[in-house]
Scaffold this active site. Structure first.
Site, mmCIF file in Angstrom:
data_model
loop_
_atom_site.group_PDB
_atom_site.id
_atom_site.type_symbol
_atom_site.label_atom_id
_atom_site.label_comp_id
_atom_site.label_asym_id
_atom_site.label_seq_id
_atom_site.Cartn_x
_atom_site.Cartn_y
_atom_site.Cartn_z
ATOM 1 N N HIS A 80 9.731 9.659 12.850
ATOM 2 C CA HIS A 80 8.691 8.642 12.661
ATOM 3 C C HIS A 80 7.291 9.260 12.709
ATOM 4 C CE1 HIS A 80 7.748 4.081 13.215
ATOM 5 N NE2 HIS A 80 6.882 4.676 12.403
ATOM 6 N N GLY A 129 0.800 -1.224 0.000
ATOM 7 C CA GLY A 129 0.000 0.000 0.000
ATOM 8 C C GLY A 129 0.824 1.261 0.000
ATOM 9 N N GLU A 187 15.553 3.525 17.576
ATOM 10 C CA GLU A 187 14.496 4.535 17.550
ATOM 11 C C GLU A 187 13.862 4.625 18.930
ATOM 12 O OE1 GLU A 187 10.338 4.749 15.216
ATOM 13 O OE2 GLU A 187 12.094 4.653 13.904
ATOM 14 N N VAL A 219 10.923 5.022 4.745
ATOM 15 C CA VAL A 219 9.671 5.275 5.461
ATOM 16 C C VAL A 219 9.023 3.965 5.887
ATOM 17 C CG1 VAL A 219 9.212 7.517 4.383
ATOM 18 C CG2 VAL A 219 8.391 5.416 3.273
ATOM 19 N N GLY A 220 9.816 2.878 5.851
ATOM 20 C CA GLY A 220 9.313 1.575 6.270
ATOM 21 C C GLY A 220 9.542 1.367 7.753
ATOM 22 N N ARG A 221 10.636 0.699 8.089
ATOM 23 C CA ARG A 221 11.045 0.488 9.472
ATOM 24 C C ARG A 221 12.557 0.683 9.552
ATOM 25 N NH1 ARG A 221 6.608 1.329 10.655
ATOM 26 N NH2 ARG A 221 5.170 0.126 11.967
#
Length: 303
Positions: free
Chosen positions: A267, A140, A248, A218-220
């Site tokens: 994030h 997505g 993070e 922009v994933g993990r």
């Protein structure tokens, strides 16, 4: 007579959901105090703090736990046995894709440098136009990024599990990743976090990218080997725009904060005004599925 009980963590979300079918009761439960019912058919967890409060589900009979995040690896091991978990696919793709493109534009056009230097110093920059762009992950979020990039006149392709053409975008198989990286000016990383994707971009993959390539994540955070990224950026080979990092939150003294060519956001990919109507629509759809005896959407885990 109440036939379905739904809890949401805030009064704002309860209001956003609007009218619900007869027999459905919506209660506000932030999950920081004891559950208001022994049975809550659908529990919507808080955004950004679910990990801290999911222990409150112990002893509560549920049919569905609805997360407000797409990723769920941080809470998977904390859920009571028998929990059915749905993620928030369809909620954050719009906002995350906006930020991904924004990070790429800011680094390409040196907007971060201009903001900090406060000097009227003109720079001839690389545009997004005509860049060879690869999106790693074509779910997505990846598709939403692709839709926003196409008007920028980029040379676009994606890499996913198998080769295909989807939504007009050529998709290479993951086995061809290194070959594709060698022909990539800007890499968008939009994969979910899992054991199989951890470190998928390491020293070998970064070395495959051409000098001056830009990596947007922009994933993990754990998708990218942080030490390898620091090493490549320090040598001036690679630039980066990161909404997620490993570790993070990123410590204040971490070298990524101060390296030239790196722009970091904390994030916040999904944290925009676009989230509210989309999470409300998803919760309404899930209520309707449960009322009609249908399977809910986005089920990602059954513990």
């Amino acid at each position: 007579m109440t036939s379905l009980v739904v809890s949401v963590p805030t009064p704002e979300l309860a209001a956003d959901i609007g009218p619900v079918p007869d027999g459905v009761e919506v209660v506000v439960w932030p999950m920081t105090d004891p559950a208001p019912r022994e049975r809550i058919d659908m529990v919507v967890t808080p955004y950004m703090s679910a990990r801290d409060v999911v222990a409150a589900l112990d002893g509560v009979r549920t049919r569905l736990v609805q997360s407000q995040s797409i990723g769920y690896e941080d809470i998977a091991g904390l859920l009571p046995r028998g929990t059915v978990l749905a993620n928030a696919a369809t909620v954050h793709e719009t906002s995350t894709a906006e930020l991904a493109v924004g990070l790429a534009l800011a680094v390409q056009r040196h907007l971060d440098r201009f903001a900090h230097d406060r000097e009227w110093s003109r720079v001839f920059a690389d545009s997004l136009a005509d860049r060879r762009v690869t999106i790693l992950g074509f779910g997505g979020v990846g598709k939403a990024i692709a839709a926003r990039l196409l008007p920028f006149e980029v040379d676009l392709r994606a890499v996913a599990s198998r080769e295909r053409v989807e939504d007009g975008v050529p998709v290479a198989a993951i086995d061809d990743l290194h070959r594709v990286l060698a022909e990539t000016d800007i890499l968008f990383v939009a994969l979910p976090g899992s054991d199989s994707t951890r470190g998928i971009i390491g020293d070998t993959e970064l070395s495959a990218l051409p000098d001056g390539a830009l990596v947007i994540n922009v994933g993990r955070g754990p998708l990218i080997d942080t030490e390898a990224l620091v090493e490549h950026v320090s040598r001036g080979r690679i630039r980066a725009g990161l909404d997620v990092t490993d570790p993070e939150p990123l410590p204040a003294d971490h070298p990524l904060w101060s390296l030239p060519g790196v722009l970091i956001s904390p994030h916040v990919g999904g944290a925009t005004s676009a989230m509210r109507p989309r999470i409300a629509r998803l919760v309404r759809r899930q209520i309707e599925h449960l009322v009609r005896g249908e399977e809910p959407e986005n089920v990602v885990l059954t513990t």
